[in-house]
Design a protein around this motif. Structure first.
Motif: not given
Lengths: 312, 355
Positions: A33-35, A175-180, A197-202, A293-304
């Protein structure tokens, strides 16, 4: 039930300053979960309350099924916390740091030492085991701090800006470690402002703004706007910027939805279905699309979007 | 409450490895040893006569070790907790299964042990003093024990204040002030208060009248007395305030280890000398004294004065009151620090981040 993190209506202020006004969130086992929130939005204060260090003024918290205020020891046994400040015992060797931390979690000495070596291996600090921690670089201290949070194999991980100071390779490792860890069923809550970065794992996200967690409705509302997608094409008449813009217009995109920046063409689409339809139309019209592809990540887009939504 | 002591042991070991290991500390210990050696030599050279000097040498060295120890201990203990907070290592220990009590107690024991190292390096010099003879075994054990406890008291005040005051520099300074308050402040209060509340005293003296020339040589009485002369003056009333001195660490040490006198009732070490001096304050001044020297001479008596030993024996010891007050002060400081450092924290030190 009873696992993960449950926060309901939590608030906390410091004399005159209200750091956390009202936060409600859920972080589930098996998920990262990303905060997310701007500086000063209360992320660190919230994590301190989850980490049993700070008493909330109001609201309720459950970490791994226990209340950090009334049962801090139960929470501490199940929770690992990586602070945003990198403190380490300067004169102590890296290995001894982890071993002593393990013993503070009541691991017997041999088990603590075994666990310390294991973790140094995991975060790639084995070669520095005998060095005092004061010689570590920022990124190495960051990895030591992560290892320290994992000493007692906690079910819940609270990470405050874990990626800052890490080089790209170490970020991938993190990222790999947290996903594991998430796959193993642990609850991972990560605060960061490196959104890409959060986008890739959260797998879930909680947005904080001015000490308040943003409701699902507000997030949904912020998504109604257009999303920017980046388009690139190779060869053919539509390869240049002008040509690609014309081609987009030709398949029915209004001119005002097409923009260009120094990296290429951006096109506004309503949603993923819209994007898919546009892509097939473009390809159908003979444009050699190389990237769509989306110009911004999902989280970034929502944040913006949320930031933008705040402005009148 | 399970495994309370192992937790304290972890903190203790960590503190000793973290703080003590350093060139600076060994240099300090070396300088300390050199100073004690110097003082021992100077005391030895100042010995004008042979025999029975061991007591003075021993007590002199021990007073000096108390002085140096109380000067060093605050610096070693006064940033134990807030220094960790500044370094960002306090919170990472607080999220473990260590309790705040274990943390504070471990830090206190580490600070105490570190201070005791200074006593340890002065043991050879104390041993030398004992070998020169004239030191009672009781004096040796009691004085070293009391000194060790006093060093612990300073260490506890230092660790305690470091948990209460946010800034390390400030808590170290306040620890020094607390030590100075006990060591010098009690002396100042005692002296000034005694002088400020003086009483009017009257002395009546009857002296021998000298014979004049035209006197009748056939007078039966060879010694004639002059009429009584009365003088009035003000005397400071230290007897009201002697209790203040009981809180002085040097007085505690001296009073606890005192009791060595030679056959004429004179103190044979600095402990007994100091104790007599301080205990004398317990005796109220005679506000209406009559000194009849004339009768004494006529009857062939010598005026009777108390020997130091007699004064010592008819006054009350205060060291256990002083020591108990120090131990209570030290425990209070540690409890206060524990209370202020416990987590989850309700309030934070002003202007500080918890991590």
């Amino acid at each position: 039930m009873g696992e993960g993190i449950e926060v309901t209506g939590v608030s906390r202020s410091f004399s005159a300053v209200t750091a956390v006004r009202s936060v409600t969130l859920t972080a589930r086992p098996g998920a990262i979960t990303a905060l997310i929130g701007p500086n000063g939005s209360g992320k660190t204060t919230l994590l301190l309350m989850l980490a049993t260090l700070l008493r909330p003024d109001g609201g309720s918290i459950r970490v791994a099924g226990h209340d950090p205020v009334t049962h801090p020891a139960e929470v501490r046994a199940r929770m690992g916390w990586m602070p945003d400040i990198l403190g380490s015992w300067a004169n102590l060797p890296v290995l001894a740091t982890l071993e002593i931390t393990g013993r503070m979690y009541r691991l017997p000495r041999p088990a603590a030492e075994r666990r310390a070596r294991e973790l140094l291996d995991l975060v790639g600090l084995s070669e520095l085991a005998a060095q005092p921690t004061r010689v570590l670089s920022r990124g190495q201290k960051q990895r030591l701090s992560l290892a320290r949070a994992l000493v007692h194999d906690p079910a819940v991980l609270l990470l405050d800006e874990p990626a800052s100071g890490l080089d790209p390779a170490a970020r991938v490792d993190l990222r790999v470690l947290l996903q594991r860890l998430a796959r193993e069923g642990k609850t991972v809550l990560v605060s960061s402002h490196v959104l890409a970065e959060l986008d890739e794992m959260a797998t879930a996200a909680v947005y904080l703004d001015g000490g308040v967690s943003v409701s699902a409705e507000r997030i949904a509302a912020s998504r109604t706007g257009l999303r920017q997608w980046r388009v690139r094409a190779v060869a053919g008449p539509a390869a240049g910027h002008g040509g690609l813009a014309d081609a987009l217009h030709a398949v029915g995109v209004p001119r005002e939805r097409i923009a260009a920046d120094n990296q290429g063409i951006l096109v506004g689409v309503q949603n993923e279905a819209d994007a898919a339809a546009l892509l097939s139309a473009l390809v159908g019209s003979g444009v050699a699309v190389s990237s769509f592809a989306p110009a911004f990540g999902e989280l970034e887009q929502t944040f913006l979007d949320l930031q933008r939504g705040d402005q009148p | 409450m399970t495994a309370f002591l192992p937790g304290v042991g972890i903190v203790l070991a960590l503190e000793l490895r973290q703080r003590v290991r350093g060139v600076a500390w060994y240099v300090l210990l070396g300088v300390f040893t050199a100073l004690v050696a110097l003082v021992t030599t100077l005391l030895w050279l100042s010995n004008g006569y042979t025999g029975g000097f061991g007591g003075f040498l021993f007590s002199g060295i021990l007073f000096f070790v108390l002085l140096l120890g109380t000067l060093v201990a605050p610096a070693l203990s006064g940033n134990a907790i807030n220094g960790d907070r500044d370094a960002g290592t306090l919170a990472t220990t607080q999220v473990t299964l260590l309790t705040t009590g274990q943390l504070v107690l471990g830090k206190f024991l580490a600070a105490w042990l570190t201070a005791l190292a200074f006593l340890l390096v002065s043991l050879p010099f104390l041993g030398f003093a004992v070998l020169t003879g004239g030191v009672r075994l009781g004096t040796v054990t009691v004085s070293i024990l009391v000194l060790a406890i006093e060093l612990g008291v300073v260490a506890a005040i230092g660790v305690g204040l470091s948990g209460v005051i946010t800034r390390p520099l400030f808590s170290i300074v306040v620890t020094y002030l607390a030590v100075a308050g006990l060591s010098i402040g009690t002396l100042i209060v005692f002296t000034l208060a005694g002088i400020a509340t003086s009483s009017e005293a009257r002395t009546t003296s009857i002296d021998v009248a000298f014979q004049t020339e035209n006197e009748d040589p056939a007078a039966t009485d060879p010694v004639r007395c002059s009429p009584p002369v009365t003088t009035t003056y003000s005397v400071p009333r230290f007897d009201y305030y002697w209790g203040v001195l009981a809180a002085n660490p040097y007085v505690v040490l001296a009073d606890a280890a005192a009791g060595s006198f030679d056959t004429s009732g004179t103190p044979s070490d600095l402990f007994s000398g100091t104790a007599v001096l301080v205990r004398q304050a317990q005796i109220p001044p005679d506000l209406d004294a009559t000194y009849d020297n004339c009768t004494d001479i006529r009857e062939g008596r010598t005026p009777d004065f108390d020997t130091p030993r007699e004064i010592f024996d008819r006054t009350v010891p205060t060291w256990f009151v002083g020591l108990a007050s120090h131990v209570i002060l030290a425990s209070g400081a540690l409890l206060w620090a524990t209370w202020r450092t416990r987590t989850p924290a309700a309030r934070l030190p002003r202007g500080s981040r918890i991590a």
